[in-house]
Design a protein around this motif. Structure first.
Motif, PDB file in Angstrom:
ATOM      1  N   VAL A   1     -16.066   5.586  42.319  1.00 17.89           N
ATOM      2  CA  VAL A   1     -15.756   7.003  42.567  1.00 17.89           C
ATOM      3  C   VAL A   1     -14.434   7.306  41.794  1.00 17.89           C
ATOM      4  O   VAL A   1     -14.367   8.676  41.245  1.00 17.89           O
ATOM      5  CB  VAL A   1     -15.875   7.361  43.909  1.00 17.89           C
ATOM      6  N   SER A   2     -13.584   6.551  41.746  1.00 13.95           N
ATOM      7  CA  SER A   2     -12.414   6.811  40.961  1.00 13.95           C
ATOM      8  C   SER A   2     -12.353   6.762  39.606  1.00 13.95           C
ATOM      9  O   SER A   2     -11.413   7.062  38.649  1.00 13.95           O
ATOM     10  CB  SER A   2     -11.128   6.056  41.588  1.00 13.95           C
ATOM     11  N   GLY A   3     -13.283   6.191  38.994  1.00 11.97           N
ATOM     12  CA  GLY A   3     -13.652   6.143  37.581  1.00 11.97           C
ATOM     13  C   GLY A   3     -12.964   4.731  36.986  1.00 11.97           C
ATOM     14  O   GLY A   3     -12.988   4.751  35.869  1.00 11.97           O
ATOM     15  N   GLU A   4     -12.429   3.873  37.948  1.00  6.16           N
ATOM     16  CA  GLU A   4     -12.030   2.455  37.455  1.00  6.16           C
ATOM     17  C   GLU A   4     -13.039   1.670  36.916  1.00  6.16           C
ATOM     18  O   GLU A   4     -12.853   0.900  36.162  1.00  6.16           O
ATOM     19  CB  GLU A   4     -11.290   2.218  38.868  1.00  6.16           C
ATOM     20  N   LYS A   5     -14.189   1.810  37.406  1.00  9.71           N
ATOM     21  CA  LYS A   5     -15.337   0.926  37.082  1.00  9.71           C
ATOM     22  C   LYS A   5     -16.583   1.605  37.056  1.00  9.71           C
ATOM     23  O   LYS A   5     -16.680   2.682  37.417  1.00  9.71           O
ATOM     24  CB  LYS A   5     -15.461   0.015  38.154  1.00  9.71           C
ATOM     25  N   HIS A   6     -17.562   0.759  36.219  1.00  8.46           N
ATOM     26  CA  HIS A   6     -18.689   1.314  35.969  1.00  8.46           C
ATOM     27  C   HIS A   6     -19.735   0.379  36.076  1.00  8.46           C
ATOM     28  O   HIS A   6     -19.653  -0.760  35.879  1.00  8.46           O
ATOM     29  CB  HIS A   6     -18.505   1.803  34.436  1.00  8.46           C
ATOM     30  N   GLU A   7     -20.515   0.747  36.803  1.00 11.22           N
ATOM     31  CA  GLU A   7     -21.943  -0.119  37.297  1.00 11.22           C
ATOM     32  C   GLU A   7     -22.995  -0.099  36.326  1.00 11.22           C
ATOM     33  O   GLU A   7     -23.181   1.008  35.631  1.00 11.22           O
ATOM     34  CB  GLU A   7     -22.377   0.268  38.606  1.00 11.22           C
ATOM     35  N   CYS A   8     -23.855  -1.078  36.333  1.00 13.18           N
ATOM     36  CA  CYS A   8     -25.274  -0.890  35.672  1.00 13.18           C
ATOM     37  C   CYS A   8     -26.278  -1.282  36.696  1.00 13.18           C
ATOM     38  O   CYS A   8     -25.754  -1.994  37.575  1.00 13.18           O
ATOM     39  CB  CYS A   8     -25.507  -1.651  34.260  1.00 13.18           C
ATOM     40  N   PHE A   9     -27.691  -0.796  36.578  1.00 10.83           N
ATOM     41  CA  PHE A   9     -28.557  -1.054  37.432  1.00 10.83           C
ATOM     42  C   PHE A   9     -29.559  -1.930  36.608  1.00 10.83           C
ATOM     43  O   PHE A   9     -30.252  -1.583  35.665  1.00 10.83           O
ATOM     44  CB  PHE A   9     -29.324   0.396  37.469  1.00 10.83           C
ATOM     45  N   ALA A  10     -29.484  -3.263  37.360  1.00 10.75           N
ATOM     46  CA  ALA A  10     -30.534  -4.231  36.509  1.00 10.75           C
ATOM     47  C   ALA A  10     -31.852  -4.698  37.223  1.00 10.75           C
ATOM     48  O   ALA A  10     -31.400  -5.545  38.139  1.00 10.75           O
ATOM     49  CB  ALA A  10     -29.419  -5.495  36.306  1.00 10.75           C
ATOM     50  N   LEU A  11     -32.625  -4.086  36.933  1.00  9.61           N
ATOM     51  CA  LEU A  11     -33.993  -4.441  37.449  1.00  9.61           C
ATOM     52  C   LEU A  11     -35.117  -4.823  36.332  1.00  9.61           C
ATOM     53  O   LEU A  11     -35.625  -5.905  36.732  1.00  9.61           O
ATOM     54  CB  LEU A  11     -34.616  -2.958  38.020  1.00  9.61           C
ATOM     55  N   THR A  12     -35.141  -4.255  35.240  1.00 10.11           N
ATOM     56  CA  THR A  12     -35.966  -4.523  34.336  1.00 10.11           C
ATOM     57  C   THR A  12     -35.930  -5.921  33.694  1.00 10.11           C
ATOM     58  O   THR A  12     -34.568  -6.286  33.370  1.00 10.11           O
ATOM     59  CB  THR A  12     -36.135  -3.490  33.273  1.00 10.11           C
ATOM     60  N   GLU A  13     -36.790  -6.619  33.205  1.00 16.91           N
ATOM     61  CA  GLU A  13     -36.875  -8.000  32.737  1.00 16.91           C
ATOM     62  C   GLU A  13     -37.577  -8.099  31.621  1.00 16.91           C
ATOM     63  O   GLU A  13     -38.785  -7.221  31.370  1.00 16.91           O
ATOM     64  CB  GLU A  13     -37.201  -9.165  33.778  1.00 16.91           C
ATOM     65  N   PRO A  14     -37.465  -9.078  30.721  1.00 19.22           N
ATOM     66  CA  PRO A  14     -38.644  -8.899  29.397  1.00 19.22           C
ATOM     67  C   PRO A  14     -40.032  -9.189  29.910  1.00 19.22           C
ATOM     68  O   PRO A  14     -40.989  -8.471  29.491  1.00 19.22           O
ATOM     69  CB  PRO A  14     -37.966 -10.374  28.869  1.00 19.22           C
TER      70      PRO A  14
END
Ligand SMILES: Cc1cc2nc3c(=O)[nH]c(=O)nc-3n(C[C@H](O)[C@H](O)[C@H](O)COP(=O)(O)OP(=O)(O)OC[C@H]3O[C@@H](n4cnc5c(N)ncnc54)[C@H](O)[C@@H]3O)c2cc1C
Length: 386
Positions: free
Chosen positions: A114-127
């Motif tokens: 929320v403060s912009g200090e960190k950035h997430e990623c959403f890791a669902l898909t696989e090869p």
């Protein structure tokens, strides 16, 4: 349905439109050619978005977000959709999944995003597991107070190197009336944690500067305190994001269609051939009519889904229809725009060719068009199931 904007919504849309035109559009071509967003450009967009109060607009006020309803958020996505996702993603809308953070997770992950200090990623898909999420093979095996994770994710996108992943992994198998079903659990895993390697993936034709990453887990040991939400409830958590995410894709497609329509209309009115504006030829003007009509229909579908979400009544069917129609209409609009611009539609000097390329991904990510049709047809046929 009442889609007249309130005064507050009009002000918000006007100021966001100016922000997008002044702070984001000037950097699109450069980022696309370089297939990356220069760090200083990303930082500047982020800082200006914070100053303007656009940052984390999607989250509740109680966690420092904008506290806006879904209808207003749909309008925001529509405006941000007009520009490349690689750049608009710096106006962060941290995933709502982070609202499931508890205890120390709140400060470390939710508040930091929320403060912009960190950035997430959403890791669902696989090869080996794209549309068929349940075929995922990434495993997290319980070992005392830890889980040991092994597996690979790919196509995990982000405008910059993520600080942590919201990772989905199999933690067991349940017996259900329909047979065995994998238990899927969400984990918060920090970039740089031992056993977790994140590498830059291929460059996509669409949204070239919005990079994808490969995530490799090799005996990656995380404490059980890194579980996000409840063990075994990862898919339920993901679904909250997936359904609304599809409506946001629809809203962004509407923004892109609006930009294409505006550019095409101006070109058709000013470009002359055979002594008159090409918009005077029906071959051109009817394309504009189709673009305007399909945009109107897509806007209504997206706003309808948002309104239903605000009432707590939105179904997976509403979201699937909005995404399916808007993304396919965008594909047709982008193709029409290239045709109206002729050769210039394919040149780097104008945004049309980039928007045409960018449009293609919308029918693939967040569930392909075929998967949306599955959802819609299942909901139609369900009444006859025994
Ligand atoms: C640029 C980019 C960014 C992405 N970002 C992320 C991200 O951040 N996080 C993440 O987890 N994922 C991400 N994805 C993955 C994206 O969600 C998947 O690409 C998408 O779900 C499709 O999976 P797939 O590519 O493996 O295609 P596949 O599932 O292999 O599908 C190939 C084709 O088969 C069709 N098909 C498959 N099953 C069926 C069926 N049952 N009926 C009919 N047709 C079917 C599909 O519709 C498609 O046409 C991203 C992908 C891209 C390209």
């Amino acid at each position: 349905m009442n889609y007249e904007l309130t005064d507050e919504q009009t002000m918000l849309v006007d100021s966001l439109r100016a922000f997008v035109e002044q702070e984001i559009m000037p950097y699109e071509a450069e980022a696309d050619m370089a297939a990356e967003v220069p760090a200083e450009v990303g930082e500047r967009i982020k800082r200006r978005a914070m100053e303007m109060g656009f940052f984390a607009a999607n989250l509740p006020e109680s966690v420092g977000g904008g506290g806006l309803d879904y209808t207003t958020l749909g309008l925001i996505e529509r405006e941000l959709g007009k520009v490349s996702y690689a750049l608009s993603a710096f106006v962060a809308r941290p995933t709502e999944l982070l609202l499931a953070c508890e205890g120390e997770q709140i400060e470390k992950y939710l508040n930091a995003c929320v403060s912009g200090e960190k950035h997430e990623c959403f890791a669902l898909t696989e090869p080996g597991a794209g549309s068929d999420i349940m075929s995922m093979t990434t495993r997290a095996v319980a070992d005392g107070d830890d889980y040991v994770i092994n597996g690979t994710k790919h196509f995990i996108s982000s405008p910059c190197m993520p600080d942590f992943a919201i990772l989905f992994a199999v933690t067991g198998v349940d017996d259900t009336p329909r047979g065995e079903r994998k238990r899927i659990t969400a984990f918060l895993v920090d970039h740089g944690h031992p056993g977790f390697d994140m590498r830059l993936g291929s460059i996509a034709t669409s949204q070239r500067a919005y990079r994808t990453y490969e995530l490799h887990f090799d005996n990656c040991r995380v404490h059980k305190a890194q579980v996000l939400g409840e063990e075994g409830m990862g898919l339920e958590l993901a679904n909250k994001w997936l359904h609304m995410g599809r409506v946001w894709v629809g809203a962004q497609c509407c923004g892109k269609m609006q930009r294409l329509l505006d550019l095409s209309t101006e070109w058709a009115a000013t470009r002359k051939q055979f002594g008159q504006a090409i918009g005077k030829f029906q071959g051109t003007s009817f394309k504009i009519a189709d673009m305007a009509t399909e945009l109107h229909a897509a806007d209504l579908m997206v706003m309808h889904a948002c309104e239903r979400a605000d009432e707590g009544k939105m179904t997976s069917n509403d979201a699937a229809m909005a995404k399916l129609f808007a993304s396919e209409a965008l594909g047709r609009a982008a193709d029409n725009a290239v045709q109206i611009f002729g050769g210039m539609g394919l040149m780097h000097e104008l945004p049309i060719e980039r928007m045409w390329r960018d449009a293609r991904i919308e029918r693939i990510w967040d569930g392909t068009s075929e998967i949306q049709r599955h959802i819609i047809s299942r909901s139609q046929l369900r009444q006859y199931e025994r």
